[in-house]
Motif scaffolding. Sequence first.
Motif, PDB file in Angstrom:
ATOM      1  N   LEU A 129      -0.941  19.334  54.159  1.00  0.00           N
ATOM      2  CA  LEU A 129      -1.834  19.220  53.012  1.00  0.00           C
ATOM      3  C   LEU A 129      -1.029  19.551  51.772  1.00  0.00           C
ATOM      4  O   LEU A 129      -0.327  20.563  51.743  1.00  0.00           O
ATOM      5  N   ARG A 130      -1.102  18.702  50.772  1.00  0.00           N
ATOM      6  CA  ARG A 130      -0.318  18.909  49.560  1.00  0.00           C
ATOM      7  C   ARG A 130      -1.217  18.683  48.353  1.00  0.00           C
ATOM      8  O   ARG A 130      -1.940  17.707  48.277  1.00  0.00           O
ATOM      9  N   CYS A 131      -1.154  19.601  47.417  1.00  0.00           N
ATOM     10  CA  CYS A 131      -1.935  19.517  46.180  1.00  0.00           C
ATOM     11  C   CYS A 131      -1.293  18.503  45.224  1.00  0.00           C
ATOM     12  O   CYS A 131      -0.095  18.228  45.307  1.00  0.00           O
ATOM     13  N   SER A 132      -2.082  17.983  44.316  1.00  0.00           N
ATOM     14  CA  SER A 132      -1.533  17.062  43.316  1.00  0.00           C
ATOM     15  C   SER A 132      -0.488  17.749  42.440  1.00  0.00           C
ATOM     16  O   SER A 132       0.318  17.083  41.794  1.00  0.00           O
ATOM     17  N   CYS A 133      -0.468  19.094  42.417  1.00  0.00           N
ATOM     18  CA  CYS A 133       0.564  19.821  41.666  1.00  0.00           C
ATOM     19  C   CYS A 133       1.893  19.838  42.420  1.00  0.00           C
ATOM     20  O   CYS A 133       2.904  20.288  41.882  1.00  0.00           O
ATOM     21  N   HIS A 135       2.467  21.402  45.467  1.00  0.00           N
ATOM     22  CA  HIS A 135       2.593  22.503  46.426  1.00  0.00           C
ATOM     23  C   HIS A 135       1.929  22.171  47.756  1.00  0.00           C
ATOM     24  O   HIS A 135       0.861  21.567  47.785  1.00  0.00           O
ATOM     25  N   GLU A 136       2.556  22.624  48.852  1.00  0.00           N
ATOM     26  CA  GLU A 136       1.912  22.547  50.159  1.00  0.00           C
ATOM     27  C   GLU A 136       0.795  23.591  50.173  1.00  0.00           C
ATOM     28  O   GLU A 136       0.961  24.695  49.664  1.00  0.00           O
ATOM     29  N   VAL A 137      -0.350  23.225  50.748  1.00  0.00           N
ATOM     30  CA  VAL A 137      -1.526  24.090  50.724  1.00  0.00           C
ATOM     31  C   VAL A 137      -1.978  24.368  52.160  1.00  0.00           C
ATOM     32  O   VAL A 137      -2.219  23.426  52.912  1.00  0.00           O
ATOM     33  N   PRO A 138      -2.105  25.639  52.547  1.00  0.00           N
ATOM     34  CA  PRO A 138      -2.664  25.933  53.877  1.00  0.00           C
ATOM     35  C   PRO A 138      -4.149  25.565  53.920  1.00  0.00           C
ATOM     36  O   PRO A 138      -4.847  25.612  52.898  1.00  0.00           O
ATOM     37  N   GLY A 139      -4.627  25.196  55.098  1.00  0.00           N
ATOM     38  CA  GLY A 139      -6.020  24.793  55.246  1.00  0.00           C
ATOM     39  C   GLY A 139      -6.997  25.848  54.765  1.00  0.00           C
ATOM     40  O   GLY A 139      -8.087  25.517  54.275  1.00  0.00           O
ATOM     41  N   SER A 140      -6.616  27.118  54.864  1.00  0.00           N
ATOM     42  CA  SER A 140      -7.512  28.194  54.433  1.00  0.00           C
ATOM     43  C   SER A 140      -7.706  28.215  52.916  1.00  0.00           C
ATOM     44  O   SER A 140      -8.606  28.890  52.420  1.00  0.00           O
ATOM     45  N   GLU A 141      -6.893  27.457  52.185  1.00  0.00           N
ATOM     46  CA  GLU A 141      -7.007  27.422  50.728  1.00  0.00           C
ATOM     47  C   GLU A 141      -7.599  26.110  50.206  1.00  0.00           C
ATOM     48  O   GLU A 141      -7.539  25.830  49.011  1.00  0.00           O
ATOM     49  N   VAL A 142      -8.172  25.318  51.096  1.00  0.00           N
ATOM     50  CA  VAL A 142      -8.780  24.048  50.697  1.00  0.00           C
ATOM     51  C   VAL A 142     -10.290  24.239  50.584  1.00  0.00           C
ATOM     52  O   VAL A 142     -10.913  24.778  51.490  1.00  0.00           O
ATOM     53  N   GLU A 143     -10.837  23.830  49.455  1.00  0.00           N
ATOM     54  CA  GLU A 143     -12.277  23.969  49.199  1.00  0.00           C
ATOM     55  C   GLU A 143     -12.873  22.606  48.871  1.00  0.00           C
ATOM     56  O   GLU A 143     -12.450  21.965  47.910  1.00  0.00           O
ATOM     57  N   PRO A 144     -13.862  22.150  49.666  1.00  0.00           N
ATOM     58  CA  PRO A 144     -14.505  20.881  49.321  1.00  0.00           C
ATOM     59  C   PRO A 144     -15.433  21.055  48.124  1.00  0.00           C
ATOM     60  O   PRO A 144     -15.992  22.128  47.907  1.00  0.00           O
ATOM     61  N   GLY A 145     -15.562  20.032  47.355  1.00  0.00           N
ATOM     62  CA  GLY A 145     -16.466  20.039  46.205  1.00  0.00           C
ATOM     63  C   GLY A 145     -16.899  18.625  45.898  1.00  0.00           C
ATOM     64  O   GLY A 145     -16.343  17.667  46.418  1.00  0.00           O
TER      65      GLY A 145
END
Length: 161
Positions: A129-133, A135-145
Amino acid sequence: MEWRELDLGNCSVAATLSLVGERWTLLIMREVFAGLHRFDEIADHLGVSRRVLSERLRQLVEAGLLERRSYQEAGQRSRPEYHLTSHAHDLQWVLAALLQYGDTHLGDPAGAPVLLHHSGCGGQVHVELRCSCGHEVPGSEVEPGPGPGALRVPSEEATLS
């Protein structure tokens, strides 16, 4: 808008599962990704009934994930082969993510039975998972909206009037 206020009638997860969520469908796609294109070789390798395989292949062709191409061996009648479409290639990361999860959490202690390699350099492929910024993002830091296509659940007041 909060999550519980979202009308999930247009949910992309639900739509994708309706396409590939039936038993055998992703396994059939795995076989075609791995290079098996003929009905008999897919049926033999998976151990799936011919009736189920025929139905799933028909659904995958109708959904635009596979295309039928004819082939003919000497002295035999023409038969179809099944090949990936561009839509199917866009689905490959889902299979890679399932493979990666299985290797990490359910895998054989001896190691992964299948490794994915980049055909360009031979390196091992993994899903992240990678943010548009960047950075690689762990699943625990992903928030649906809510996104631009989000719909609000109709309120009781609106449905009563």
